[in-house]
Design a protein around this motif. Structure first.
Motif, short mmCIF file in Angstrom:
data_model
loop_
_atom_site.label_atom_id
_atom_site.label_comp_id
_atom_site.label_asym_id
_atom_site.label_seq_id
_atom_site.Cartn_x
_atom_site.Cartn_y
_atom_site.Cartn_z
N PHE B 131 0.80 -1.03 0.06
CA PHE B 131 0.07 0.02 0.16
C PHE B 131 0.77 1.12 -0.01
N PRO B 132 0.62 2.08 -1.05
CA PRO B 132 1.53 3.38 -1.14
C PRO B 132 1.15 4.34 0.31
N ALA B 133 2.05 4.72 0.82
CA ALA B 133 1.78 5.74 2.06
C ALA B 133 1.08 6.83 1.86
N VAL B 134 1.01 7.44 0.40
CA VAL B 134 0.10 8.60 -0.01
C VAL B 134 -1.11 8.43 0.38
N LEU B 135 -1.66 7.13 0.17
CA LEU B 135 -3.02 7.19 0.32
C LEU B 135 -3.51 7.13 1.72
N SER B 136 -2.71 6.88 2.81
CA SER B 136 -2.99 7.01 4.25
C SER B 136 -2.74 8.32 4.84
N LEU B 137 -2.12 9.21 3.98
CA LEU B 137 -1.70 10.47 4.37
C LEU B 137 -2.92 11.34 4.99
N VAL B 138 -4.05 11.24 4.71
CA VAL B 138 -5.19 11.86 5.40
C VAL B 138 -5.28 11.34 6.89
N ALA B 139 -5.36 10.14 6.91
CA ALA B 139 -5.34 9.31 8.32
C ALA B 139 -4.28 9.65 9.11
N LEU B 140 -2.85 9.67 8.73
CA LEU B 140 -1.82 10.07 9.53
C LEU B 140 -1.71 11.56 9.76
N TYR B 141 -2.34 12.39 8.85
CA TYR B 141 -2.35 14.03 9.25
C TYR B 141 -3.27 13.99 10.52
N ALA B 142 -4.25 13.24 10.38
CA ALA B 142 -5.38 13.48 11.42
C ALA B 142 -4.84 12.86 12.61
N LEU B 143 -3.95 11.75 12.63
CA LEU B 143 -3.51 10.97 13.84
C LEU B 143 -2.73 11.96 14.43
N PHE B 144 -1.61 12.55 13.56
CA PHE B 144 -0.62 13.43 14.15
C PHE B 144 -1.00 14.82 14.67
N ASP B 145 -2.01 15.22 14.07
CA ASP B 145 -2.83 16.55 14.49
C ASP B 145 -3.36 16.33 15.85
N ARG B 146 -4.22 15.23 15.87
CA ARG B 146 -4.72 14.91 17.37
C ARG B 146 -3.65 14.64 18.35
N LEU B 147 -2.61 13.83 17.88
CA LEU B 147 -1.70 13.44 19.07
C LEU B 147 -0.90 14.76 19.34
N GLY B 148 -0.62 15.48 18.44
CA GLY B 148 0.30 16.65 18.88
C GLY B 148 -0.14 17.68 19.93
N GLN B 149 -1.90 17.59 19.80
CA GLN B 149 -2.59 18.36 20.98
C GLN B 149 -2.27 17.72 22.50
N LEU B 150 -1.91 16.40 22.40
CA LEU B 150 -1.49 15.80 23.80
C LEU B 150 -0.04 15.77 24.03
N VAL B 151 0.80 15.28 22.89
CA VAL B 151 1.82 15.02 23.07
C VAL B 151 2.72 16.16 22.07
N PRO B 152 3.07 17.45 22.49
CA PRO B 152 3.62 18.14 21.33
C PRO B 152 4.69 17.76 20.70
N TRP B 153 5.59 17.02 21.24
CA TRP B 153 6.81 16.75 20.34
C TRP B 153 6.55 15.59 19.32
N LEU B 154 5.15 15.07 19.13
CA LEU B 154 4.64 14.20 18.18
C LEU B 154 3.62 14.81 17.14
N GLY B 155 3.48 15.99 17.42
CA GLY B 155 2.54 16.64 16.57
C GLY B 155 2.94 16.97 15.19
N LEU B 156 2.00 17.69 14.31
CA LEU B 156 2.52 17.85 12.85
C LEU B 156 3.64 18.90 13.07
N ASN B 157 4.52 18.92 11.95
CA ASN B 157 5.53 19.89 11.81
C ASN B 157 6.62 19.37 12.97
N THR B 158 6.70 18.12 13.21
CA THR B 158 7.97 17.83 14.12
C THR B 158 8.48 16.53 13.62
#
Lengths: 524, 296
Positions: B131-158
């Motif tokens: 499976f190409p990673a491109v297709l799960s990007l929406v999900a990964l983006y959402a995952l790290f967006d939410r995770l970053g609100q709890l654990v800042p060093w795992l958020g987007l742009n890290t």
């Protein structure tokens, strides 16, 4: 092949060496910490109402506790970290993507319903009839605002207010105003100064001692800001300006006015199979989708054909015993594979530049033509195939060389005795013998090029665009880059539609890899 | 060995050499061109392969040193290439070390142990890795967006998010290491276990030292893959000083302001080490290519 003591039912290995006992306890402590950490995430996500993520970490933490807690699962401890990595970053995104393909998740339906409601309740409007006339007054080097109520007694007793010096204003925070008896002494600045500082004044908000917020309502007046909506117990919102109600529509995910108008932002709701039916019935989406679908197959198929033809020919040539300097040729020939793709694709982007690129300079000098590589769809596709063949043939070369070496030499001797030439050897012996082991690898190469996102993103970005498409779609887009553009480019950001197309690609890839497994007869 | 070669063979050999030389020059031309352009003056200078107006401007800028032209104007480096390279290396080293740890331990279990669900898990891994990673990007983006609100060093742009996200791609490496482990005789470890070593000790003290070569190869493979990773980094990283090289490099050739010369120097500078590493390991890489598909 052996099994661990624990799963054989043998007594567990107990070491008397203290170092080992400590490391065992360290492992237990680490496991406990990780479990506690994931539990904290579970609770935190649950409190924020994000049940999918909460569930993900619940499954992760529970399996961690079980695998590292039960002695019978000793073997599984070794594979757990890798499986957890795949589970969280491959399988969960897959499930999540399939999930949102049934919703209208997009840039207009992004926030949860509570957040949308809170945003509406935060909205304010300027109350008319309670406005203040204002003047800019300069005293020395300080400038202040002097406000005087239009209708006396409108905002409580304080009908004359004066602000703190404007230089003290902090961005994003309201500036305090205090009641005063008379207009401050000083020079009142005219309307020209007001216009000159209009932007700063519009950004300013003032707060009276009783907490009302005032904002600029016109060139001469400031007016109080009042909350625009009020929540009703049944979930609807009442517009305080005109008394109309907004009802939340759970079918579309928007608040709707009484005459049926939708107000953005909305929240994501399930829309069933809408995204899928849209792909196949909406002409503005179906047209580009089918065009891109066909081009994706053509691109992947032609790439495999070209790279295989080139790679096989070169491999057959390099297998020739009497040819000298094979090692040098080989190293030079696999260079395109060794250079990082993101660099070589960009090199080609520069070389194919229509105005200053080297390729058009050479073509211009030799034949007097300069093709529009980036604006003409047919030329752009040709360019993609040329570049991808350059990038991909070394892989085929390496594969073919490996496979040709395993062909028994006596076949060629027999052919030589019967008078077979090199062409006969290549077509009658080499090709049939390597084609069978090569097939699964060709399918894998097809699947890879089917999803060759990096090439498209870096070389053409999908352009030139298809005219009349309602989603961002280009004539050189592959299905993956099309999906990416729907999800992450331009204004629409239609995650739901992108996820639906992604799910379709998932199904295709599953088919391909299943075929691949069948053909390669993997033994485990 | 034929001592006397017929004329036709000699003609054919000459033909083969000519064809190969022609093709090789076609293939190598873009690479030589880029090296040449990196030494040319100006950003869209044309000319022969050996630059007529030699200039080190692009190289100085690639190293982040401001360059003073003969007429006195000082050119500032357009992009922080060295910072991007450093980001790439940081992310690649961290993620390849973690990938190596995860895939070695599980390859050991798959090669040496019997347990429930072994065959389906291995086959499932082969399917999921396609499976190409491109297709799960929406999900990964959402995952790290939410995770970053709890654990800042795992958020987007890290970089933490990027490193973690690369841990999904372990299947290929597990297969490679598993194949190597299976080629090593298990009797040494069994002897150690008879003498009282635990499973982990047998793995750590006996099998691992024997497998250093394949671990090196997998590390380098994972390193190269991580350096070249584009889609995930392009979505997860936002700020210019956080970008990796693969994402940053394309800014040189933006739609309206193409810095062809500056790009050439940066490309040679950053591409050369990776290319050399790849050529040095090509033998094992070629083996790894077929491992997943044919050997099984």
């Amino acid at each position: 092949m052996f099994v661990t003591n624990a799963s054989r039912g043998l007594p567990r290995h107990r070491s008397r060496a203290p170092a080992e006992r400590y490391s065992r306890w360290a492992l237990r402590a680490l496991t406990a910490l990780l479990v506690l950490g994931t539990l904290w995430l579970v609770v935190a996500f649950h409190l924020r109402g994000q049940w999918m993520f909460s569930l993900l970490f619940l499954v992760l933490g529970a399996s961690l506790a079980i695998v590292f807690g039960k002695r019978q699962l000793m073997s599984h401890r070794y594979i757990f970290p890798a499986l957890a990595g795949m589970g969280v970053f491959v399988i969960f995104p897959l499930v999540y993507t399939i999930g949102i393909s049934f919703s209208n998740y997009s840039s207009s339906n992004l926030l949860s319903e509570e957040r949308v409601r809170a945003q509406f309740l935060d909205q304010t409007y300027q109350a008319e009839g309670q406005a203040f006339d204002f003047e800019l007054v300069r005293e020395g080097n300080r400038t202040r605002l002097y406000l005087e109520a239009e209708a006396s007694g409108a905002a409580g007793e304080a009908s004359r207010l004066v602000s703190r010096p404007l230089a003290q204003a902090v961005e994003g925070q309201p500036l305090a105003v205090e009641p005063t008896q008379a207009a401050p002494s000083g020079e009142a600045l005219g309307i020209r100064e007001v216009i000159a500082n209009r932007e700063a004044l519009e950004a300013l908000s003032l707060v009276t001692p009783d907490g009302t917020e005032l904002q600029m309502a016109g060139l001469r007046s400031f007016a109080p800001m009042l909350p625009r909506f009020e929540a009703s117990p049944d979930g609807s919102l009442t517009d305080l300006r005109d008394g109309t109600t907004l009802t939340p529509n759970q079918e579309t995910g928007f608040f709707v006015t009484e005459d049926g108008e939708r107000l953005t932002p909305g929240w994501p709701v399930s829309v069933g199979l809408d995204n899928y039916t849209k792909i196949f019935t909406d002409p503005d989406i179906r047209g580009p989708f089918l065009q891109i679908f066909v081009w994706t197959f053509v691109f992947a198929g032609l790439t495999v054909a070209f790279t295989l033809a080139l790679g096989f020919t070169l491999a057959a040539l390099l297998q020739w015993d009497q040819l000298r300097g094979k090692a040098v040729y080989r190293t030079l020939l696999i260079l395109p594979y060794a250079v990082p793709a993101f660099i070589s694709i960009l090199i080609f982007k520069g070389m194919f530049n229509q105005h200053h690129g080297e390729i058009n300079l050479i073509l211009e000098n030799l034949f007097g033509i300069s093709p529009d590589w980036f604006t003409d769809p047919a030329m752009a596709r040709t360019m993609l195939l040329i570049v991808n063949t350059w990038l991909g043939y070394p892989y085929m070369l390496l594969l073919c060389m490996g496979l040709i070496q395993s062909i028994p030499r006596d076949l060629y001797e027999a052919s030589a005795v019967d008078g077979g030439g090199p062409l006969t050897n290549m077509l009658r012996i080499t090709l049939p013998l390597i084609l069978k082991p090569l097939t699964p690898l060709l399918i894998a190469a097809f699947a890879f090029n089917f999803n060759n996102f990096v090439l498209i993103a870096l070389l053409t970005g999908g352009k030139p665009d298809i005219l009349g498409a309602s989603t961002p779609a280009g004539t050189t887009d592959l299905l993956v880059s099309y999906t990416y553009r729907i999800a992450f480019q331009d204004a629409g950001q239609n995650f739901g539609l992108a996820a639906a197309i992604a799910t379709l690609i998932f199904l295709l890839v599953v088919g391909l890899s299943w075929l691949n497994l069948r053909l390669s007869k993997v033994k485990v | 060995m034929a001592m006397v070669q017929p004329r036709s063979i000699r003609a054919r050999k000459l033909g083969a050499h000519l064809a190969l030389l022609g093709f090789v020059s076609l293939v190598v031309f873009p690479l030589l061109l880029v090296i040449s352009i990196s030494f040319r003056e100006g950003n869209f200078a044309t000319g022969s392969l050996i630059p007529e107006r030699f200039s080190l401007e692009h190289w100085a800028l690639a190293f982040g040193i401001p360059w003073e032209r003969p007429d006195g104007t000082v050119v500032q480096p357009p992009f922080p290439v060295m910072l991007w390279l450093w980001n790439s290396i940081k992310v690649a080293v961290a993620s390849s070390l973690m990938i190596l740890a995860l895939s070695t331990t599980s390859a050991y279990a798959f090669a040496r142990m019997r347990f429930a669900g072994k065959a389906p898990i291995l086959k499932g891994m082969l399917i999921f890795q396609m499976f190409p990673a491109v297709l799960s990007l929406v999900a990964l983006y959402a995952l790290f967006d939410r995770l970053g609100q709890l654990v800042p060093w795992l958020g987007l742009n890290t970089h933490g998010a990027l490193i973690l996200a690369s841990l999904g791609a372990v299947a290929l490496h597990i297969w490679t290491i598993k194949g190597y482990f299976e080629s090593i005789d298990g009797s040494l470890e069994e002897a150690a276990m008879v003498d009282g070593a635990s499973t982990w000790q047998a793995f750590y003290h006996i099998l691992l030292p024997l497998s250093v070569p394949i671990l090196m190869v997998v590390f380098i493979l994972a390193f190269i893959m991580s350096i070249m990773e584009y889609p995930m980094a392009s979505v997860l990283l936002l700020d210019e000083d956080k970008l990796t090289l693969a994402v940053g490099a394309q800014q040189y050739l933006a739609e309206h302001n193409q810095r062809w010369g500056d790009f050439a120097a940066a490309a040679v500078l950053s591409g050369l080490p990776i290319t050399l590493a790849f050529l040095l390991c090509q033998r094992w890489i070629a083996g790894g290519l077929t491992a997943g598909g044919v050997k099984g």
